[in-house]
Structure formats: C-alpha cells, structure tokens
Design a protein around this motif. Structure first.
Motif, PDB file in Angstrom:
ATOM      1  N   UNK A 228      25.124  44.921  40.619  1.00  0.00           N
ATOM      2  CA  UNK A 228      25.053  43.986  41.745  1.00  0.00           C
ATOM      3  C   UNK A 228      25.886  42.731  41.521  1.00  0.00           C
ATOM      4  N   UNK A 229      26.073  42.317  40.253  1.00  0.00           N
ATOM      5  CA  UNK A 229      26.851  41.110  39.993  1.00  0.00           C
ATOM      6  C   UNK A 229      28.294  41.234  40.468  1.00  0.00           C
ATOM      7  N   UNK A 230      28.786  42.465  40.563  1.00  0.00           N
ATOM      8  CA  UNK A 230      30.183  42.667  40.956  1.00  0.00           C
ATOM      9  C   UNK A 230      30.370  42.754  42.465  1.00  0.00           C
ATOM     10  N   UNK A 231      29.299  42.536  43.233  1.00  0.00           N
ATOM     11  CA  UNK A 231      29.363  42.728  44.683  1.00  0.00           C
ATOM     12  C   UNK A 231      29.354  41.419  45.474  1.00  0.00           C
ATOM     13  N   UNK A 232      29.258  40.283  44.791  1.00  0.00           N
ATOM     14  CA  UNK A 232      29.149  39.009  45.503  1.00  0.00           C
ATOM     15  C   UNK A 232      30.364  38.765  46.376  1.00  0.00           C
ATOM     16  N   UNK A 233      31.561  38.965  45.844  1.00  0.00           N
ATOM     17  CA  UNK A 233      32.775  38.693  46.618  1.00  0.00           C
ATOM     18  C   UNK A 233      32.856  39.586  47.851  1.00  0.00           C
ATOM     19  N   UNK A 234      32.349  40.815  47.756  1.00  0.00           N
ATOM     20  CA  UNK A 234      32.354  41.706  48.925  1.00  0.00           C
ATOM     21  C   UNK A 234      31.472  41.145  50.029  1.00  0.00           C
ATOM     22  N   UNK A 235      30.288  40.651  49.663  1.00  0.00           N
ATOM     23  CA  UNK A 235      29.396  40.092  50.675  1.00  0.00           C
ATOM     24  C   UNK A 235      30.009  38.857  51.332  1.00  0.00           C
ATOM     25  N   UNK A 236      30.737  38.081  50.566  1.00  0.00           N
ATOM     26  CA  UNK A 236      31.396  36.912  51.148  1.00  0.00           C
ATOM     27  C   UNK A 236      32.520  37.349  52.086  1.00  0.00           C
ATOM     28  N   UNK A 237      33.353  38.266  51.619  1.00  0.00           N
ATOM     29  CA  UNK A 237      34.516  38.685  52.397  1.00  0.00           C
ATOM     30  C   UNK A 237      34.142  39.430  53.667  1.00  0.00           C
ATOM     31  N   UNK A 238      33.042  40.164  53.631  1.00  0.00           N
ATOM     32  CA  UNK A 238      32.701  41.054  54.741  1.00  0.00           C
ATOM     33  C   UNK A 238      31.603  40.487  55.639  1.00  0.00           C
ATOM     34  N   UNK A 239      31.403  39.178  55.607  1.00  0.00           N
ATOM     35  CA  UNK A 239      30.361  38.567  56.432  1.00  0.00           C
ATOM     36  C   UNK A 239      30.804  37.180  56.880  1.00  0.00           C
ATOM     37  N   UNK A 240      29.945  36.522  57.640  1.00  0.00           N
ATOM     38  CA  UNK A 240      30.270  35.180  58.114  1.00  0.00           C
ATOM     39  C   UNK A 240      30.199  34.137  57.003  1.00  0.00           C
ATOM     40  N   UNK A 241      29.796  34.539  55.799  1.00  0.00           N
ATOM     41  CA  UNK A 241      29.778  33.598  54.682  1.00  0.00           C
ATOM     42  C   UNK A 241      31.169  33.018  54.434  1.00  0.00           C
ATOM     43  N   UNK A 242      32.196  33.845  54.578  1.00  0.00           N
ATOM     44  CA  UNK A 242      33.559  33.357  54.363  1.00  0.00           C
ATOM     45  C   UNK A 242      33.873  32.201  55.304  1.00  0.00           C
ATOM     46  N   UNK A 243      33.563  32.364  56.565  1.00  0.00           N
ATOM     47  CA  UNK A 243      33.840  31.310  57.543  1.00  0.00           C
ATOM     48  C   UNK A 243      33.019  30.061  57.257  1.00  0.00           C
ATOM     49  N   UNK A 244      31.752  30.253  56.881  1.00  0.00           N
ATOM     50  CA  UNK A 244      30.895  29.105  56.564  1.00  0.00           C
ATOM     51  C   UNK A 244      31.488  28.291  55.414  1.00  0.00           C
ATOM     52  N   UNK A 245      31.927  28.979  54.377  1.00  0.00           N
ATOM     53  CA  UNK A 245      32.461  28.288  53.202  1.00  0.00           C
ATOM     54  C   UNK A 245      33.771  27.584  53.555  1.00  0.00           C
ATOM     55  N   UNK A 246      34.656  28.275  54.266  1.00  0.00           N
ATOM     56  CA  UNK A 246      35.954  27.692  54.605  1.00  0.00           C
ATOM     57  C   UNK A 246      35.826  26.475  55.507  1.00  0.00           C
ATOM     58  N   UNK A 247      34.818  26.459  56.386  1.00  0.00           N
ATOM     59  CA  UNK A 247      34.681  25.368  57.339  1.00  0.00           C
ATOM     60  C   UNK A 247      33.874  24.183  56.801  1.00  0.00           C
ATOM     61  N   UNK A 248      32.872  24.454  55.949  1.00  0.00           N
ATOM     62  CA  UNK A 248      31.904  23.413  55.604  1.00  0.00           C
ATOM     63  C   UNK A 248      32.003  22.895  54.179  1.00  0.00           C
ATOM     64  N   UNK A 249      32.677  23.609  53.291  1.00  0.00           N
ATOM     65  CA  UNK A 249      32.606  23.267  51.877  1.00  0.00           C
ATOM     66  C   UNK A 249      34.000  22.923  51.350  1.00  0.00           C
ATOM     67  N   UNK A 250      34.052  22.029  50.388  1.00  0.00           N
ATOM     68  CA  UNK A 250      35.341  21.540  49.884  1.00  0.00           C
ATOM     69  C   UNK A 250      35.928  22.413  48.787  1.00  0.00           C
ATOM     70  N   UNK A 251      35.212  23.422  48.338  1.00  0.00           N
ATOM     71  CA  UNK A 251      35.726  24.318  47.293  1.00  0.00           C
ATOM     72  C   UNK A 251      36.404  25.532  47.921  1.00  0.00           C
ATOM     73  N   UNK A 252      37.090  26.278  47.087  1.00  0.00           N
ATOM     74  CA  UNK A 252      37.678  27.543  47.502  1.00  0.00           C
ATOM     75  C   UNK A 252      36.675  28.674  47.249  1.00  0.00           C
ATOM     76  N   UNK A 253      36.799  29.730  48.017  1.00  0.00           N
ATOM     77  CA  UNK A 253      35.937  30.895  47.787  1.00  0.00           C
ATOM     78  C   UNK A 253      36.155  31.432  46.380  1.00  0.00           C
ATOM     79  N   UNK A 254      37.381  31.388  45.900  1.00  0.00           N
ATOM     80  CA  UNK A 254      37.675  31.873  44.550  1.00  0.00           C
ATOM     81  C   UNK A 254      36.929  31.065  43.499  1.00  0.00           C
TER      82      UNK A 254
END
Length: 494
Positions: free
Chosen positions: A126-152
């Motif tokens: 499961x530890x290797x699946x976090x990036x998939x959940x971010x990339x394949x859901x609205x989490x990516x948009x939330x992070x890009x719009x609201x947070x000052x860090x990069x997804x990476x």
C-alpha cells in the motif's frame, strides 16, 4: 507558521476525535479530508481482525489519519524556527509534511497488512500506491490550488523509491521529515498505539507521555534525523515498552492471529479468482462481499475449500480455528520450542501452506480420520521485520559523540544487538542510543522484537481439535512433528 499550526490552540473549526481531542480544520484541510480517497478511509478499519477479539476496535483509518495530522502540527510547532535544521523548515516543507501526515494511509485497502505479509507475486504494498491516489483523484487539484508545496514533495516523503531527479536538491529537509513520519519514534506510532489501545479497551498503549516526547524531540547533530533529548528518555522507554505489550496482547493475541491465519489461507486459496489488484479501491464491506461471493462460487469445486474459513470469519456465527501448539524464540518447551521457531519463522507464505498440507497428511495418518489441508493452519512471523526500536538520545549539553553510541551498542536493521561493557561506558558519553541507557530497550534490541512477541502457532478447525489433541498429546509431540514436516518440505524443495 502555516495556518493549521497557528490554529492549534485557537481554531474556529474543529473535528473531535477520541479521546476528546480537537483537530483544527482549515478550509484547505477540509477539502482534502472531504475528497473521495480520504472518505473511503472512513470505511476501512484500522485494526481489521482485531475487532473479532476486541469488539470496540472498529475505529477507521480516517480517524487515525486525523490523529497523525494533529501530531504533525504539534511537531511543526516544536521545530518552527529551529536553526539546527538544514534546510530549515519553511511553508513549503510544512505543507508537504502536513499533507504527508494526512495522506500517509490513503493507499490502504481492507485487511492489507496480513495480505501484504503473504508477499504474493506481483502484488504491490500500500505504501507504493499514494502517488496513484493523488494522480487519479481530485487530490491533485486540491494540492495544486491550495498548498505551497509540489506534489512530488509529498511523494518524496511517503514513497522515497519514486523520488525524481529534482528530489536530490530538494529545498525540504527530507531525511528529517521522513524520520518523523516513519522511524523508531514517529507521529504515526504516537497516534496508533494510544488510539488502538483506547478502542481495544486495554491500557497498554496509553502509558507513555506523548507531550513529553514531542517536547524532547530534537535534530540529530550528525545524521539530520529525529532524535530525542535526555529529558524524553523515560517517555521513549515507556513508548517502546507500550509497543511491545500492544503487539503481545493485542496485535499478536492468539485469537487475533487465528482469524488472521484463516483470512490469509482463504485469500491464498482464492487469489486467482478474487483478482486482488482490482480490490485495492474497495472499502471493508465491498471487499468482504467480494470474498464471500468468490468463496460461495467455489463450493463443490476442486479448487480448495475456502468456505469454512470465510464462513467462520464473516458468516452469521463467529467460528475461529483453535490453537493446539505455540512456539517462541525465547523459552524452550521440552527442548524443542526455540528450534521450531527458528525453523519456521519468516518463511515465505507459500512454504507455510506446503508445510500445513504435509502436516494435515501426517495427522490424518496418525488418527485414521480425514484431515484436509484447510483443517490445519501454521501461523508464523512474516518475512518482513518490524522497524528498529532504537532511537538516538542527545544528552544534556546538546552534543553528540558518534564514537560513543555506535561503539557501545551496535544495532542492525533486524534489531539484533551486540552490547558490551567498555571503558568508555564508565563515563557518560555525549550521545547514546536508547539501548545504552534503557534496560527495556536494551533487552528488546538484543533479542529481536519480532522473536519476543510473534510466535509460531498451529491452529486447527474447531471440530477437529479434540481428535487431533488426542493423537498428538504432548506439546513436545507437536514440536517433533513440525520439525519432521520442515525437513520433509525442505527436502522436496531441494
């Protein structure tokens, strides 16, 4: 200071989680926790099979994630402005760390820990699946719009194996923040030990001082990772012991392990029919439904007999397998216990199944009654070891002598230790590992943590226990029988 840390003691919006803790929720955090991947965690049990023994242990991974997030804010408050961090904490670092705390379990799926312990071919953890959940859901948009860090930045903290070329020169103190998320003492353990203890109705995981530990945390002057000051030594020692007792009395309770062994064998029998890779986005109810339906479809076929296992776990009546033998790596019983543990612990799961099948054949010939392969389960410590319990202790003057701790107690990643008294120990070193200064930690470092709490056990179908016990009367008989089976299986492999 990021807004969530500033709101720690005066938040206008709080979510309450046990035990009566207020978790500050900012608008951008709310968007994260209201996303489908996070809401799914509300339908995934934190402890899985433990609830069959401790009925209150039905809390969710979502609740735990909120607890880890709260601990991340407390830790950031402790280290904001700390000049010993290089690079220093800034808004980007803090945002990445808070997101990593919130999302650290987003890759979890139902009962994943016992299934991952089986190490089935081609199935990722499961530890290797976090990036998939971010990339394949609205989490990516939330992070890009609201947070000052990069997804990476978040991926670098949670999935180091997926680090990018830019990660090599990251402006974030990656080593330090990773050690705060996963290490001998981290914000994950600080939460789950106390939360699991609370919901299980036992006191064992709550007898250490979280506040004191966080106050005593510091940056290791040489390694740049999390260490503790001398004032936190007793709290750290108590946490190590709390973790040991929680594993002994809750996570590896013999009845919990019976249920776990039943689940593992059922999944092993049906692994090609369930299509496990397609189940990692399901919640608990959906996953159990898939397991039951697959089991029912196999009734009367020649593909094993999973339904007594599945029905005993998820049917109308709980019907768990019974323990008939148990072996650890510490106490010899009739001269065989330690040897049995040494021969069987950390074997691949397919090997345990092969040994169980051969054991069933042996018992059947001894009793003259039919004993099928699924009537006997061998449960053993998995291949993967628990993390090291040691942590560096920085003494009162804040300095650290690297020649002191490593020379006096050497602890490798498997937890073994070579402890010896030297002239250097006659005067206090500047910096030590916890094993140097704590008898409890030293004992657990010398003798592998897994060997003390994770036992080799034999479980049998409840209808067959009395018959098998009569045939294999003494504990020593089980010992010799298992040693013979081990040799037989190994000879066939060769």
């Amino acid at each position: 200071m990021i807004p969530e840390v500033a709101q720690l003691n005066r938040a206008s919006s709080l979510v309450r989680i046990p035990p009566a803790e207020g978790v500050p929720i900012s608008p951008r955090v709310r968007r994260i926790i209201d996303s489908p991947p996070m809401r799914r965690l509300a339908s995934i049990s934190q402890l899985g099979m433990v609830a069959l023994v401790y009925p209150g242990a039905t809390h969710s991974r979502f609740e735990h994630s909120l607890g880890v997030y709260l601990n991340s804010l407390r830790l950031l408050a402790r280290f904001t402005g700390d000049a010993s961090l290089n690079p220093p904490l800034d808004a980007r670092s803090a945002d990445a760390f808070v997101l990593a705390a919130l999302l650290h379990d987003v890759g979890h799926w139902p009962y994943c820990h016992p299934i991952e312990d089986m190490r089935l071919t081609g199935f990722r953890e499961h530890e290797s699946r976090v990036s998939e959940w971010i990339d394949q859901s609205e989490l990516r948009q939330c992070i890009e719009q609201d947070w000052s860090c990069e997804i990476q930045d978040v991926v670098d903290l949670l999935e180091p194996a997926k680090k990018s070329a830019a990660s090599q020169t990251s402006p974030i103190p990656l080593a330090f923040l990773r050690s705060c998320l996963s290490g001998p003492i981290d914000i994950d353990k600080l939460d789950y030990l106390q939360r699991d203890s609370l919901h299980s109705g036992v006191p064992y995981g709550r007898n250490f001082d979280v506040g004191r530990l966080i106050e005593s945390m510091c940056v290791h002057p040489n390694k740049g990772i999390l260490a503790i000051g001398e004032k936190g030594r007793t709290a750290a020692e108590m946490m190590v012991f709390a973790r040991y007792v929680m594993f002994s009395e809750v996570y590896w309770h013999h009845t919990v392990r019976s249920a776990t062994a039943m689940l593992q064998r059922a999944v092993f029998l049906m692994k090609d029919k369930i299509e496990l890779e397609s189940t990692f986005k399901l919640n608990d109810a959906q996953w159990v439904t898939r397991l039951v339906e697959t089991s029912n479809a196999l009734r009367g076929t020649s593909l094993g007999n999973p339904h007594p296992l599945v029905d005993g776990l998820f049917g109308a009546q709980r019907r768990l397998y019974k323990r008939v033998a148990e072996f650890n790596a510490i106490d010899a019983v009739e001269g065989q216990s330690v040897e049995v543990h040494r021969q069987i612990a950390r074997r691949p799961y397919w090997w345990l199944v092969a040994a169980s099948e051969k054991l069933a054949t042996r018992v059947s010939s001894m009793t003259g009654e039919t004993v099928v392969a699924e009537d006997i389960l061998i449960d053993a410590p998995p291949v993967k070891l628990e993390v090291d319990i040691n942590v560096d202790v920085i003494l009162r003057d804040g300095s650290f002598d690297p020649s002191a701790s490593d020379a006096d107690v050497n602890v490798d990643v498997s937890g073994n230790a070579d402890a010896r008294v030297t002239e250097k120990q006659s005067r206090p070193p500047l910096g030590v590992t916890l094993a140097n200064v704590s008898p409890v930690a030293r004992a657990l470092a010398r003798q592998q943590f897994d060997d003390q709490v994770k036992r080799v056990r034999v479980f049998v179908h409840p209808d067959k226990r009395d018959m098998m016990s009569r045939a294999v009367r003494a504990h020593g008989d089980w010992s010799q029988l298992l040693i013979d089976v081990v040799q037989s299986v190994d000879n066939e492999i060769v």
